[in-house]
Design a protein around this motif. Structure first.
Motif, PDB file in Angstrom:
ATOM      1  N   VAL A  16       0.820  -1.200   0.000  1.00  0.00           N
ATOM      2  CA  VAL A  16       0.000   0.000   0.000  1.00  0.00           C
ATOM      3  C   VAL A  16       0.860   1.258   0.000  1.00  0.00           C
ATOM      4  CG1 VAL A  16      -1.761   1.264   1.310  1.00  0.00           C
ATOM      5  CG2 VAL A  16      -1.910  -1.198   1.066  1.00  0.00           C
ATOM      6  N   GLY A  17       2.071   1.169   0.505  1.00  0.00           N
ATOM      7  CA  GLY A  17       2.948   2.341   0.571  1.00  0.00           C
ATOM      8  C   GLY A  17       3.197   2.998  -0.772  1.00  0.00           C
ATOM      9  N   PRO A  18       3.667   2.263  -1.785  1.00  0.00           N
ATOM     10  CA  PRO A  18       3.854   2.901  -3.101  1.00  0.00           C
ATOM     11  C   PRO A  18       2.549   3.419  -3.709  1.00  0.00           C
ATOM     12  CG  PRO A  18       5.049   0.834  -2.995  1.00  0.00           C
ATOM     13  CD  PRO A  18       4.213   0.922  -1.764  1.00  0.00           C
ATOM     14  N   LEU A  19       1.464   2.693  -3.465  1.00  0.00           N
ATOM     15  CA  LEU A  19       0.170   3.136  -3.977  1.00  0.00           C
ATOM     16  C   LEU A  19      -0.255   4.445  -3.321  1.00  0.00           C
ATOM     17  CD1 LEU A  19      -1.984   2.175  -5.943  1.00  0.00           C
ATOM     18  CD2 LEU A  19      -3.069   0.987  -4.063  1.00  0.00           C
ATOM     19  N   ALA A  20      -0.027   4.558  -2.036  1.00  0.00           N
ATOM     20  CA  ALA A  20      -0.350   5.800  -1.324  1.00  0.00           C
ATOM     21  C   ALA A  20       0.540   6.936  -1.803  1.00  0.00           C
ATOM     22  CB  ALA A  20      -0.191   5.593   0.185  1.00  0.00           C
ATOM     23  N   TRP A  21       1.800   6.634  -2.020  1.00  0.00           N
ATOM     24  CA  TRP A  21       2.721   7.647  -2.525  1.00  0.00           C
ATOM     25  C   TRP A  21       2.242   8.172  -3.881  1.00  0.00           C
ATOM     26  CZ3 TRP A  21       6.946  10.057  -0.536  1.00  0.00           C
ATOM     27  CH2 TRP A  21       7.729  10.785  -1.426  1.00  0.00           C
ATOM     28  N   TRP A  22       1.843   7.251  -4.762  1.00  0.00           N
ATOM     29  CA  TRP A  22       1.375   7.646  -6.087  1.00  0.00           C
ATOM     30  C   TRP A  22       0.098   8.477  -5.993  1.00  0.00           C
ATOM     31  CZ3 TRP A  22      -3.133   6.269  -8.698  1.00  0.00           C
ATOM     32  CH2 TRP A  22      -3.184   6.677 -10.028  1.00  0.00           C
ATOM     33  N   ALA A  23      -0.820   8.068  -5.108  1.00  0.00           N
ATOM     34  CA  ALA A  23      -2.081   8.805  -4.960  1.00  0.00           C
ATOM     35  C   ALA A  23      -1.833  10.213  -4.435  1.00  0.00           C
ATOM     36  CB  ALA A  23      -3.019   8.048  -4.030  1.00  0.00           C
ATOM     37  N   VAL A  24      -0.979  10.363  -3.473  1.00  0.00           N
ATOM     38  CA  VAL A  24      -0.668  11.687  -2.919  1.00  0.00           C
ATOM     39  C   VAL A  24       0.057  12.530  -3.955  1.00  0.00           C
ATOM     40  CG1 VAL A  24       0.697  12.893  -1.164  1.00  0.00           C
ATOM     41  CG2 VAL A  24      -0.706  10.938  -0.528  1.00  0.00           C
ATOM     42  N   ASP A  25       0.967  11.904  -4.696  1.00  0.00           N
ATOM     43  CA  ASP A  25       1.704  12.617  -5.726  1.00  0.00           C
ATOM     44  C   ASP A  25       0.760  13.125  -6.820  1.00  0.00           C
ATOM     45  OD1 ASP A  25       4.028  13.600  -7.016  1.00  0.00           O
ATOM     46  OD2 ASP A  25       4.001  11.848  -8.361  1.00  0.00           O
ATOM     47  N   SER A  26      -0.155  12.268  -7.253  1.00  0.00           N
ATOM     48  CA  SER A  26      -1.090  12.714  -8.288  1.00  0.00           C
ATOM     49  C   SER A  26      -2.062  13.764  -7.742  1.00  0.00           C
ATOM     50  CB  SER A  26      -1.844  11.524  -8.873  1.00  0.00           C
ATOM     51  OG  SER A  26      -2.693  10.966  -7.908  1.00  0.00           O
ATOM     52  N   LEU A  27      -2.421  13.670  -6.472  1.00  0.00           N
ATOM     53  CA  LEU A  27      -3.296  14.672  -5.867  1.00  0.00           C
ATOM     54  C   LEU A  27      -2.605  16.026  -5.800  1.00  0.00           C
ATOM     55  CD1 LEU A  27      -5.954  15.314  -4.383  1.00  0.00           C
ATOM     56  CD2 LEU A  27      -4.803  14.672  -2.274  1.00  0.00           C
ATOM     57  N   ILE A  28      -1.336  16.017  -5.430  1.00  0.00           N
ATOM     58  CA  ILE A  28      -0.590  17.273  -5.338  1.00  0.00           C
ATOM     59  C   ILE A  28      -0.342  17.839  -6.742  1.00  0.00           C
ATOM     60  CG2 ILE A  28       1.646  18.274  -4.715  1.00  0.00           C
ATOM     61  CD1 ILE A  28       1.635  16.394  -2.291  1.00  0.00           C
ATOM     62  N   ALA A  29      -0.007  16.944  -7.683  1.00  0.00           N
ATOM     63  CA  ALA A  29       0.317  17.412  -9.028  1.00  0.00           C
ATOM     64  C   ALA A  29      -0.915  17.969  -9.739  1.00  0.00           C
ATOM     65  CB  ALA A  29       0.924  16.279  -9.836  1.00  0.00           C
ATOM     66  N   GLU A  30      -2.035  17.283  -9.665  1.00  0.00           N
ATOM     67  CA  GLU A  30      -3.224  17.703 -10.398  1.00  0.00           C
ATOM     68  C   GLU A  30      -4.150  18.589  -9.560  1.00  0.00           C
ATOM     69  OE1 GLU A  30      -5.151  14.270 -11.944  1.00  0.00           O
ATOM     70  OE2 GLU A  30      -3.345  13.553 -12.939  1.00  0.00           O
ATOM     71  N   GLY A  31      -4.124  18.424  -8.287  1.00  0.00           N
ATOM     72  CA  GLY A  31      -4.958  19.231  -7.419  1.00  0.00           C
ATOM     73  C   GLY A  31      -6.394  18.743  -7.322  1.00  0.00           C
ATOM     74  N   ARG A  32      -6.717  17.617  -7.920  1.00  0.00           N
ATOM     75  CA  ARG A  32      -8.073  17.073  -7.839  1.00  0.00           C
ATOM     76  C   ARG A  32      -8.018  15.549  -7.942  1.00  0.00           C
ATOM     77  NH1 ARG A  32      -8.504  16.451 -13.327  1.00  0.00           N
ATOM     78  NH2 ARG A  32      -7.653  18.121 -14.566  1.00  0.00           N
ATOM     79  N   LEU A  33      -9.099  14.929  -7.606  1.00  0.00           N
ATOM     80  CA  LEU A  33      -9.171  13.469  -7.623  1.00  0.00           C
ATOM     81  C   LEU A  33     -10.125  12.977  -8.708  1.00  0.00           C
ATOM     82  CD1 LEU A  33      -9.373  12.776  -3.794  1.00  0.00           C
ATOM     83  CD2 LEU A  33      -7.420  12.429  -5.267  1.00  0.00           C
ATOM     84  N   SER A  34     -10.009  13.514  -9.879  1.00  0.00           N
ATOM     85  CA  SER A  34     -10.959  13.147 -10.927  1.00  0.00           C
ATOM     86  C   SER A  34     -10.604  11.838 -11.619  1.00  0.00           C
ATOM     87  CB  SER A  34     -11.033  14.266 -11.967  1.00  0.00           C
ATOM     88  OG  SER A  34      -9.752  14.433 -12.574  1.00  0.00           O
ATOM     89  N   ASP A  35      -9.364  11.451 -11.607  1.00  0.00           N
ATOM     90  CA  ASP A  35      -8.941  10.224 -12.286  1.00  0.00           C
ATOM     91  C   ASP A  35      -9.439   9.007 -11.501  1.00  0.00           C
ATOM     92  OD1 ASP A  35      -7.702   8.534 -14.046  1.00  0.00           O
ATOM     93  OD2 ASP A  35      -5.683   8.851 -13.228  1.00  0.00           O
ATOM     94  N   ILE A  36      -9.992   8.029 -12.218  1.00  0.00           N
ATOM     95  CA  ILE A  36     -10.547   6.842 -11.553  1.00  0.00           C
ATOM     96  C   ILE A  36      -9.448   6.005 -10.883  1.00  0.00           C
ATOM     97  CG2 ILE A  36     -10.481   5.344 -13.581  1.00  0.00           C
ATOM     98  CD1 ILE A  36     -13.281   5.395 -11.023  1.00  0.00           C
ATOM     99  N   THR A  37      -8.254   5.970 -11.463  1.00  0.00           N
ATOM    100  CA  THR A  37      -7.166   5.204 -10.837  1.00  0.00           C
ATOM    101  C   THR A  37      -6.724   5.859  -9.536  1.00  0.00           C
ATOM    102  OG1 THR A  37      -5.563   6.357 -12.233  1.00  0.00           O
ATOM    103  CG2 THR A  37      -6.336   4.211 -12.994  1.00  0.00           C
ATOM    104  N   CYS A  38      -6.738   7.171  -9.497  1.00  0.00           N
ATOM    105  CA  CYS A  38      -6.378   7.885  -8.271  1.00  0.00           C
ATOM    106  C   CYS A  38      -7.413   7.625  -7.179  1.00  0.00           C
ATOM    107  CB  CYS A  38      -6.243   9.374  -8.549  1.00  0.00           C
ATOM    108  SG  CYS A  38      -5.685  10.323  -7.125  1.00  0.00           S
ATOM    109  N   GLN A  39      -8.671   7.629  -7.559  1.00  0.00           N
ATOM    110  CA  GLN A  39      -9.723   7.344  -6.587  1.00  0.00           C
ATOM    111  C   GLN A  39      -9.638   5.902  -6.092  1.00  0.00           C
ATOM    112  OE1 GLN A  39     -13.452   8.334  -8.394  1.00  0.00           O
ATOM    113  NE2 GLN A  39     -12.998  10.529  -8.477  1.00  0.00           N
TER     114      GLN A  39
END
Length: 125
Positions: free
Chosen positions: A76-99
């Motif tokens: 879960v650690g790398p997955l959480a890192w990726w989710a936080v990174d994409s949240l910071i980079a895009e500023g929203r959670l619109s992508d289904i993979t991020c959600q």
């Protein structure tokens, strides 16, 4: 001449007790003492075996819980890192993979915690 109570003669009530006492003092009951000691030793060894099995079971449960926690952290650690990174980079959670990644990051540790808690409660009761 009257008989004495401890002489072993006659039919007084104390004579059988005196005979038993003399036999015990003379060592004629050594086999009974040995049998009693042997039974006691078996009971103590059986109790020790049960205690060692319980201790091994607790160690096994602790090792499985630790392995599950490490596995969840490593997965879960790398997955959480990726989710936080994409949240910071895009500023929203619109992508289904991020959600999905966020759901996995939230649900996996919660499920592992629930399973560990259920196992702990079951073993305590």
């Amino acid at each position: 001449m009257p008989t004495r109570p401890g002489s072993g003669e006659g039919s007084e009530p104390g004579t059988t007790m005196d005979r038993d006492l003399l036999a015990a003092l003379a060592g004629h009951q050594a086999s009974q003492d040995f049998d009693l000691a042997h039974r006691t030793c078996r009971v103590v060894n059986a109790s020790l075996g049960v205690m060692q099995e319980q201790k091994a079971g607790r160690r096994r449960i602790r090792a499985v819980a630790l392995a599950a926690t490490v596995l969840v952290v490593l997965l879960v650690g790398p997955l959480a890192w990726w989710a936080v990174d994409s949240l910071i980079a895009e500023g929203r959670l619109s992508d289904i993979t991020c959600q999905a990644a966020l759901w996995v990051c939230i649900l996996c540790p919660a499920l592992v915690a629930c399973a560990l808690l259920a196992g702990w409660v079951r073993n305590r009761g």
